[in-house]
Design a protein around this motif. Structure first.
Motif, PDB file in Angstrom:
ATOM      1  N   ILE A  52      21.702  26.787 -20.457  1.00  0.00           N
ATOM      2  CA  ILE A  52      21.638  26.955 -19.008  1.00  0.00           C
ATOM      3  C   ILE A  52      23.043  27.233 -18.496  1.00  0.00           C
ATOM      4  O   ILE A  52      24.002  26.554 -18.859  1.00  0.00           O
ATOM      5  CB  ILE A  52      21.077  25.691 -18.327  1.00  0.00           C
ATOM      6  CG1 ILE A  52      19.704  25.332 -18.904  1.00  0.00           C
ATOM      7  CG2 ILE A  52      20.988  25.907 -16.825  1.00  0.00           C
ATOM      8  CD1 ILE A  52      18.636  26.370 -18.687  1.00  0.00           C
TER       9      ILE A  52
ATOM     10  N   ASN B  57      26.271  27.162 -16.524  1.00  0.00           N
ATOM     11  CA  ASN B  57      26.946  26.153 -15.702  1.00  0.00           C
ATOM     12  C   ASN B  57      28.103  26.827 -14.966  1.00  0.00           C
ATOM     13  O   ASN B  57      29.197  26.970 -15.488  1.00  0.00           O
ATOM     14  CB  ASN B  57      27.460  25.006 -16.582  1.00  0.00           C
ATOM     15  CG  ASN B  57      27.946  23.822 -15.754  1.00  0.00           C
ATOM     16  OD1 ASN B  57      28.603  23.988 -14.726  1.00  0.00           O
ATOM     17  ND2 ASN B  57      27.617  22.624 -16.221  1.00  0.00           N
TER      18      ASN B  57
ATOM     19  N   GLN C 163      33.516  30.090  -7.633  1.00  0.00           N
ATOM     20  CA  GLN C 163      32.205  30.388  -8.200  1.00  0.00           C
ATOM     21  C   GLN C 163      31.658  31.733  -7.739  1.00  0.00           C
ATOM     22  O   GLN C 163      30.951  32.410  -8.489  1.00  0.00           O
ATOM     23  CB  GLN C 163      31.214  29.272  -7.858  1.00  0.00           C
ATOM     24  CG  GLN C 163      31.520  27.957  -8.571  1.00  0.00           C
ATOM     25  CD  GLN C 163      30.399  26.951  -8.443  1.00  0.00           C
ATOM     26  OE1 GLN C 163      29.228  27.306  -8.380  1.00  0.00           O
ATOM     27  NE2 GLN C 163      30.753  25.666  -8.406  1.00  0.00           N
TER      28      GLN C 163
ATOM     29  N   LYS D 131      30.448  34.562 -10.342  1.00  0.00           N
ATOM     30  CA  LYS D 131      29.122  35.179 -10.258  1.00  0.00           C
ATOM     31  C   LYS D 131      29.223  36.697 -10.222  1.00  0.00           C
ATOM     32  O   LYS D 131      28.438  37.404 -10.876  1.00  0.00           O
ATOM     33  CB  LYS D 131      28.392  34.671  -9.020  1.00  0.00           C
ATOM     34  CG  LYS D 131      26.963  35.180  -8.904  1.00  0.00           C
ATOM     35  CD  LYS D 131      26.248  34.575  -7.713  1.00  0.00           C
ATOM     36  CE  LYS D 131      24.812  35.071  -7.625  1.00  0.00           C
ATOM     37  NZ  LYS D 131      24.103  34.467  -6.447  1.00  0.00           N
TER      38      LYS D 131
ATOM     39  N   ARG E 100      16.304  34.804 -16.326  1.00  0.00           N
ATOM     40  CA  ARG E 100      15.933  34.043 -15.138  1.00  0.00           C
ATOM     41  C   ARG E 100      14.860  32.998 -15.453  1.00  0.00           C
ATOM     42  O   ARG E 100      14.025  33.196 -16.344  1.00  0.00           O
ATOM     43  CB  ARG E 100      15.414  34.993 -14.061  1.00  0.00           C
ATOM     44  CG  ARG E 100      16.456  35.952 -13.512  1.00  0.00           C
ATOM     45  CD  ARG E 100      15.808  37.050 -12.694  1.00  0.00           C
ATOM     46  NE  ARG E 100      14.983  37.917 -13.526  1.00  0.00           N
ATOM     47  CZ  ARG E 100      14.117  38.809 -13.055  1.00  0.00           C
ATOM     48  NH1 ARG E 100      13.949  38.931 -11.748  1.00  0.00           N
ATOM     49  NH2 ARG E 100      13.414  39.569 -13.871  1.00  0.00           N
TER      50      ARG E 100
ATOM     51  N   LYS F  88      16.296  25.755 -12.407  1.00  0.00           N
ATOM     52  CA  LYS F  88      16.325  26.951 -11.568  1.00  0.00           C
ATOM     53  C   LYS F  88      17.594  27.781 -11.750  1.00  0.00           C
ATOM     54  O   LYS F  88      17.856  28.691 -10.960  1.00  0.00           O
ATOM     55  CB  LYS F  88      16.136  26.560 -10.098  1.00  0.00           C
ATOM     56  CG  LYS F  88      14.768  25.931  -9.835  1.00  0.00           C
ATOM     57  CD  LYS F  88      14.525  25.659  -8.373  1.00  0.00           C
ATOM     58  CE  LYS F  88      13.133  25.080  -8.151  1.00  0.00           C
ATOM     59  NZ  LYS F  88      12.854  24.812  -6.725  1.00  0.00           N
ATOM     60  N   SER F  89      18.377  27.462 -12.768  1.00  0.00           N
ATOM     61  CA  SER F  89      19.558  28.272 -13.100  1.00  0.00           C
ATOM     62  C   SER F  89      19.226  29.143 -14.304  1.00  0.00           C
ATOM     63  O   SER F  89      18.403  28.760 -15.144  1.00  0.00           O
ATOM     64  CB  SER F  89      20.754  27.368 -13.431  1.00  0.00           C
ATOM     65  OG  SER F  89      21.129  26.606 -12.306  1.00  0.00           O
TER      66      SER F  89
END
Length: 381
Positions: A204, A206, A218, A222, A238, A250-251
């Motif tokens: 996942i 982070n 962040q 992204k 996703r 949900k990440s």
């Protein structure tokens, strides 16, 4: 050794039944130019070739309308992202000459699509050209997994030459390519980001840890991830959401798309490959990439996980059906509680447990164990 890419050649031919412009998008040195030249040789028509990395060809394209308008048949423009002002000219040519066709290649997918989508709307079709797939290498999954699918890596005469080529590819990407992609960082920071993503492969994402380690906010991290994804270097898989009342992750999960590049980022070598502690996550990413290619479903591929520990590595939508995949680097697969929870909660049509090798057998009524070498069997199901 010659790798035939007949499926991709057929896609190009079929595209011209719908659009006058066909775009081949993919990472640098994935075989786009070779594929375009192969298509050129196979057709019975006039062909004209322009390489935007060739200064002589670029000078001819300084006045693109004067150069291209008189040409008949197929016009191939290689690395078109280096000459983005061509898209407006292509629209004029397509609208005024229905007999003219264009085959363009590009290495920066999102930028290229953004540049062409408005000016060539309704006139262009896009096809993603990945490095070699398992289907194209006659199910030689072990070599493909170890060295990746980039042609010069896969076709290298030895593992050492393949490793050296991949090291140079990474070096060139960090020192040259990132500048053209919009990563406004030094090669050192970009290299650190890429290697951190390699160590997060199959996990996942982070964002906080990445931001803190790189000293970048962040939002910027992204944006860099989106650029790397658009350049076909990583996959951000996703999460799938349900309405079953579970606390779901949900990440996205992150994968380095080419397993050979991943292995060099992690310092795998042919000598320590089978004993590396990251081999399980490497195999998972390899399978996720291959299944996504087989079904041509990058936009409809997901994973599922809950905070209670239930998870599924890959979900794809095939029509109205959902098919699940769990990847296990083992020779003793079995049905787990997590698989049963996922199958019921997601209402899966079927769940496949993908393992190394060629073995196929049922584990349950709706759960089948499938060797990676036989994944092409799924297409006909």
């Amino acid at each position: 050794m010659e790798i035939k890419r007949n499926k991709l050649l057929k896609k190009i031919e079929e595209e011209y039944e719908v659009h006058q412009v066909c775009a081949l998008l993919g990472p640098r040195q994935s075989g786009k130019t070779t594929l375009a030249k192969t298509y050129m040789k196979n057709i019975d028509d006039q062909v004209h070739f322009f390489d935007c990395e060739n200064f002589l060809h670029l000078s001819q394209l300084e006045n693109p309308l004067l150069t291209l308008e008189p040409l008949k048949g197929l016009v191939v423009i290689d690395e078109v992202q280096l000459k983005p002002d061509l898209f407006g000219t292509l629209r004029v040519l397509v609208d005024n000459n229905p007999d003219q066709r264009f085959l363009i290649t590009g290495s920066a997918s999102r930028d290229l699509i953004h540049q062409s989508s408005e000016t060539l709307a309704g006139r262009i079709g896009y096809h993603q050209i990945t490095p070699f797939s398992l289907e194209e290498v006659d199910s030689n999954w072990q070599r493909l997994w170890e060295v990746g699918g980039f042609p010069k890596s896969f076709l290298a005469k030895s593992s050492k030459i393949s490793e050296r080529w991949r090291d140079e590819y990474i070096k060139t990407f960090l020192e040259r390519d990132i500048l053209g992609l919009g990563l406004e960082v030094s090669p050192q920071v970009a290299g650190k980001l890429w290697r951190m993503l390699a160590h997060m492969h199959g996990q996942i994402l982070n964002m906080h840890n990445l931001s803190k380690s790189l000293g970048i906010d962040q939002r910027t991290v992204k944006r860099y991830l989106n650029i790397l994804e658009g350049a076909f270097m990583i996959t951000l898989l996703r999460p799938w959401y349900t309405n079953v009342g579970k606390r779901e992750i949900k990440s996205p999960k992150v994968y380095i798309r080419d397993s050979g590049i991943l292995h060099r980022l992690l310092n795998f070598s042919s000598e320590n490959f089978q004993f590396n502690p990251s081999i399980g996550s490497s195999f998972e990413g390899f399978v996720v990439e291959e299944i996504s290619r087989y079904f041509d479903c990058y936009e409809n591929a997901y994973f599922w996980a809950t905070h209670n520990g239930a998870e599924l590595d890959l979900i794809i939508n095939k029509g109205m059906k959902k098919i699940g995949f769990e990847v296990k680097y083992t020779d003793k697969p079995c049905v787990t509680k997590s698989m049963r929870i996922a199958s019921e909660a997601l209402e899966l049509e079927h769940l496949y447990v993908i393992i190394p090798g060629t073995h196929n057998f049922r584990l349950d009524e709706k759960i089948t164990c499938l060797g990676i070498a036989n994944c092409s069997d799924l297409i006909s199901k």
